[in-house]
Motif scaffolding. Structure first.
Motif, short mmCIF file in Angstrom:
data_model
loop_
_atom_site.label_atom_id
_atom_site.label_comp_id
_atom_site.label_asym_id
_atom_site.label_seq_id
_atom_site.Cartn_x
_atom_site.Cartn_y
_atom_site.Cartn_z
N LYS A 178 0.83 -1.21 0.00
CA LYS A 178 0.00 0.00 0.00
C LYS A 178 0.86 1.25 0.00
O LYS A 178 0.49 2.27 -0.60
N MET A 179 2.01 1.20 0.66
CA MET A 179 2.93 2.33 0.61
C MET A 179 3.48 2.50 -0.81
O MET A 179 3.57 3.62 -1.32
N VAL A 180 3.85 1.39 -1.45
CA VAL A 180 4.32 1.43 -2.83
C VAL A 180 3.28 2.09 -3.73
O VAL A 180 3.57 3.00 -4.52
N ASN A 181 2.04 1.64 -3.59
CA ASN A 181 0.96 2.13 -4.42
C ASN A 181 0.65 3.61 -4.15
O ASN A 181 0.37 4.38 -5.07
N THR A 182 0.72 4.01 -2.87
CA THR A 182 0.46 5.40 -2.52
C THR A 182 1.56 6.32 -3.05
O THR A 182 1.29 7.42 -3.55
N LEU A 183 2.80 5.87 -2.95
CA LEU A 183 3.92 6.64 -3.51
C LEU A 183 3.72 6.87 -5.01
O LEU A 183 3.86 7.99 -5.51
N ASP A 184 3.37 5.81 -5.72
CA ASP A 184 3.20 5.93 -7.16
C ASP A 184 2.04 6.86 -7.51
O ASP A 184 2.14 7.66 -8.44
N SER A 185 0.95 6.75 -6.75
CA SER A 185 -0.22 7.57 -7.06
C SER A 185 0.00 9.04 -6.75
O SER A 185 -0.69 9.91 -7.30
N MET A 186 0.98 9.35 -5.91
CA MET A 186 1.22 10.74 -5.54
C MET A 186 2.39 11.37 -6.29
O MET A 186 2.32 12.56 -6.66
N ILE A 187 3.45 10.60 -6.55
CA ILE A 187 4.63 11.23 -7.15
C ILE A 187 5.13 10.48 -8.39
O ILE A 187 6.13 10.90 -9.00
N GLY A 188 4.47 9.41 -8.78
CA GLY A 188 4.97 8.61 -9.90
C GLY A 188 4.50 9.07 -11.26
O GLY A 188 4.08 8.26 -12.09
N TYR A 189 4.58 10.37 -11.52
CA TYR A 189 4.10 10.93 -12.79
C TYR A 189 5.27 11.41 -13.65
O TYR A 189 6.30 11.84 -13.12
N ARG A 190 5.07 11.39 -14.96
CA ARG A 190 6.11 11.84 -15.89
C ARG A 190 5.93 13.32 -16.22
O ARG A 190 5.94 13.72 -17.38
N THR A 191 5.74 14.11 -15.21
CA THR A 191 5.59 15.55 -15.40
C THR A 191 6.89 16.23 -15.00
O THR A 191 7.80 15.61 -14.42
N GLN A 192 6.98 17.50 -15.28
CA GLN A 192 8.21 18.24 -14.97
C GLN A 192 8.52 18.19 -13.46
O GLN A 192 9.66 18.05 -13.06
#
Length: 320
Positions: A178-192
């Motif tokens: 769940k921590m892995v998934n939460t990290l990705d959902s919050m900061i795992g974007y390919r934006t600047q």
């Protein structure tokens, strides 16, 4: 009997009880949620660290430390509750309940279609609760598509993957996931803003979801084919479609559950979406850009619930 409840082991009983709680309650808004705590933890350190030099290293350090912390907290919980069998059962079941999102997912996706029947603006607001993309300019078809894409993808992230790691590594593994998934959902974007800082989180999420995403697609395809066995399409044909379209997705995992649902509904997902004001083109999954309807929602919700039930039974048999 020590170590078991009726005919199930403690891990199996807590898993089943936790799933039943999620099935009945979902995520009541009046209850504090540990994943919200995970989110606040990540947001705090993101504000402090996502600046200046070495963003890639700082983001990777945050991701690895946070995942290990969640796992250790789970281990500590198990250790301190070990002498208290029934208390341990209840507490572990509550953790399982918090880590599953099946009921809430189905409820929120259904609410999108309900809101859309009221007005386009209401549909946009509702779908904005469950997707990361910008929703201000979505039309009705794009809103329905976004909702069903989210249903398929989050069946893996919100249900099958947590069950997989609970079966493999127990409650600590479930919390770490769940921590892995939460990290990705919050900061795992390919934006600047997140491209460097969230890159490690996104890669860890890719690895963690590799097997669960494909298991989800397999269960969806098999059970969905059984539902539509009179449609004329073979199980092998659906599998070929899932493999062909699933690998198109920018994510190495999300495309497979989406491709499974697109194949079963004979519809099309994907296309260009906007995230944080930046356009993000995504390949098309499926070949029939038809209008999605309430009937498609009903089928999809029934399919996802069936997949959950079968997955829980399989996990309990393994843990028995």
């Amino acid at each position: 009997m020590e170590g078991s409840l009726i005919f199930l082991s403690l891990p199996a009983a807590s898993l089943l009880l936790g799933w039943l709680l999620d099935l009945l309650l979902g995520d009541p808004r009046w209850l504090p949620h540990p994943v919200v705590g995970f989110g606040k933890w990540i947001a705090l350190w993101e504000r402090l660290l996502n600046r200046g030099r070495h963003r890639l290293l700082k983001g990777a350090t945050l991701a690895v430390f946070s995942i290990l912390l969640a796992y250790v907290l789970g281990l500590a919980l198990i250790f301190f509750l070990q002498p208290y069998h029934y208390l341990s059962l209840v507490v572990q079941a509550v953790v399982v309940f918090y880590c599953l999102a099946g009921c809430t997912l189905r409820r929120e996706v259904k609410a999108v279609f309900t809101a859309l029947s009221v007005s386009l603006e209401a549909g946009r607001r509702q779908v904005g609760r469950i997707v990361g993309r910008d929703t201000a300019d979505l039309n009705e078809q794009e809103i329905r598509t976004a909702a069903l894409e989210t249903l398929a993808e989050n069946l893996s992230d919100g249900v099958i993957a947590p069950l997989f790691y609970a079966t493999l590594l127990g409650v600590p593994g479930m919390l770490a996931y769940k921590m892995v998934n939460t990290l990705d959902s919050m900061i795992g974007y390919r934006t600047q803003r997140y491209n460097l800082f969230g890159r490690a989180a996104a890669r860890i999420d890719d690895v963690a979801n590799f097997i669960p995403a494909r298991l989800t697609a397999l269960l969806m395809t098999l059970l969905g084919w059984l539902y539509t066995i009179g449609s004329g399409r073979s199980f092998l044909s659906h599998c070929q479609s899932v493999i062909h379209n699933g690998r198109k997705h920018l994510s190495p995992n999300a495309g497979y559950p989406e491709a499974a649902l697109a194949s079963l509904l004979d519809c099309q997902f994907g296309g260009t979406h906007t995230y944080f004001g930046e356009p993000c083109p995504k390949p098309l999954i499926g070949s029939n850009p038809r209008e999605l309807t309430l009937k498609d929602l009903t089928f999809s919700l029934r399919l996802c619930l069936t997949v959950e039930l079968v997955a829980v039974v399989i996990c309990c048999i393994i843990l028995k």
